[in-house]
Scaffold this motif. Structure first.
Motif: not given
Length: 474
Positions: A131-136, A211-212, A214
């Motif tokens: 999920a974190d990579l998808e958001a990135q 927001t997404r 890093p």
């Protein structure tokens, strides 16, 4: 955007995904290339990660942000000589049929298409990547799309403050990636949105990206070559500066400054020789085997021999020493006189074909905040003076004091000209300040508002899309 460019990006992305897959499997186990589907390209986290990197390959487009988009802004301003290689565009006599205008438009929209294609396919396959990579990845895509739209709207439309409320025509806002089944639908003949609408979309993309994304990455390459929160903040600070929302511009620049992730190098030459220092916030990464080629790379056009040496910089060299000191390091370290023809060149770009294309540097952020503080307070703002001198003092003697806000503001604008030369800022800075360009060789002076200061909507696009309206004067 033309149907041809749609097919180009579908084919290009499919080829990239095929290459990724083939590296993971045994040669004899490969399915025929025709059997490899787009869905399979998004079927594993590793393949999605490779597809995300493919957006940066799109950003390298040889006719746009691989180098030439910055040149298209600067060759029509007042720091370079008219460059014969760029034909009528360089001396402001271009026609709607100008090939450079067509290639730039096509290059920009191909980059946008690659992003839209990725975002669509990722949405169809959500939940496969962490999920974190998808958001990135979504944030990276929106940053790239916003960056490309920003250059397109400033190249093909009058500046934001040209009309009250920026109601004049900008560019089409393309947020989907049509395929062969619907590329010819009438709905794909998008009209030009207003400049205000384009800027609103850019702001939406960049705010979402912030927001997404890093704050940083672990490798030096990715810290500059991939989008971060600071990359989005820095670009959005510039967007708000161009809009005239100086409070927002100051705030965003301040967020970058207080974050402490960036600093100026001791020498103004360093970020153009070592591309991954903390002074560089975002650049379009290039390499000796991955670049726009010798006809398109920014270093080829700007550099003296053995580069192509297309663009000389006599007007920049001739800035009076009362404004541009003889011992200013940006003059002594970043320019040269060729022994072959005695003409002057910038040597910011020395790798010729492998120079990273500078998009946002820390010095710009410092000057964004300085200018915005003066404009919002209408005073000789002490912080603005400190920020100005932070940039200036590494190259020449810092300022001591100013007697008025206007005097300080003019010094900041001059510093932008000296510091950010040949990085795609000069024409846009003139236009947002409602200034035209001076005569240079075969290029006649162009007053503010001249249709010749913006590029024509390409004739081929007008012929293929009945909803497009041409710029005045073409």
């Amino acid at each position: 955007m033309t149907h041809n460019s749609n097919l180009f990006w579908k084919a290009a992305l499919s080829a990239m995904l095929l290459t990724t897959a083939s590296s993971c499997d045994k040669v004899l186990d490969q399915a025929p290339p025709a059997a490899f589907t787009t869905a399979e390209g998004y079927s594993t986290p590793a393949r999605i990660a490779s597809s995300a990197l493919g957006m940066y390959d799109g950003l390298q487009n040889a006719e746009f942000l691989g180098g030439r988009a910055l040149i298209y802004a600067d060759i029509r301003a007042d720091d370079v000589d008219p460059a014969a290689y760029f034909g009528t565009l360089a001396n402001n006599t271009q026609l709607a049929s100008d090939g450079t205008a067509q290639l730039a438009w096509q290059g920009g929209y191909r980059t946008i298409y690659s992003v839209n294609f990725f975002l669509q396919e990722l949405q169809k396959n959500t939940g496969i990547a962490p999920a974190d990579l998808e958001a990135q990845y979504i944030g990276e895509g929106k940053y790239i799309r916003a960056l490309t739209m920003f250059y397109l709207v400033n190249l093909y439309a009058q500046p934001y403050n040209y009309t009250a409320g920026a109601t004049h025509l900008g560019i089409p806002i393309q947020l989907v990636a049509p395929d062969a089944s619907n590329a010819f639908d009438p709905a794909q003949n998008l009209p030009r949105a207003t400049v205000a609408e384009v800027y609103a979309q850019i702001e939406t993309d960049l705010n979402d990206a912030i927001t997404r994304l890093p704050e940083t990455y672990t490798t030096a390459f990715s810290k500059v070559g991939r989008a971060t929160k600071d990359a989005a903040r820095a670009l959005l600070s510039r967007v708000e500066l161009y809009k005239g929302d100086y409070a927002k511009s100051a705030q965003l620049a301040g967020d970058v400054i207080t974050g402490g992730r960036h600093a100026l190098n001791a020498s103004p030459l360093t970020p153009f020789r070592t591309f991954t220092t903390s002074e560089s916030i975002f650049s379009v990464a290039q390499g000796t085997s991955d670049n726009p080629n010798t006809n398109n790379a920014i270093g080829q056009h700007y550099g003296p021999s053995p580069a192509r040496a297309d663009i000389t910089i006599t007007p920049y060299i001739n800035i009076p020493v009362t404004q541009f000191a003889a011992d200013d390091k940006r003059r002594t370290l970043l320019t040269t006189q060729s022994t072959a023809n005695n003409r002057y060149y910038t040597i910011k770009y020395a790798a010729i074909s492998a120079d990273w294309v500078p998009i946002s540097r820390y010095s710009e952020v410092l000057l964004n905040r300085a200018e915005s503080l003066v404009r919002t307070t209408n005073t000789v703002n002490p912080e603005a003076l400190t920020l100005l001198n932070q940039v200036r003092s590494r190259s020449t003697t810092p300022y001591v004091a100013f007697t008025s806000a206007t005097e300080l503001l003019n010094a900041i604008l001059l510093e932008r000209r000296l510091e950010l030369a040949f990085e795609g800022h000069r024409l846009f800075d003139l236009l947002r300040n409602k200034q035209g360009t001076t005569a240079r060789g075969s290029a006649a002076a162009q007053p503010y508002g001249s249709p010749r200061l913006i590029m024509p909507i390409p004739l081929r696009e007008i012929q293929q899309n009945p909803n497009l309206v041409q710029n005045e004067g073409y």
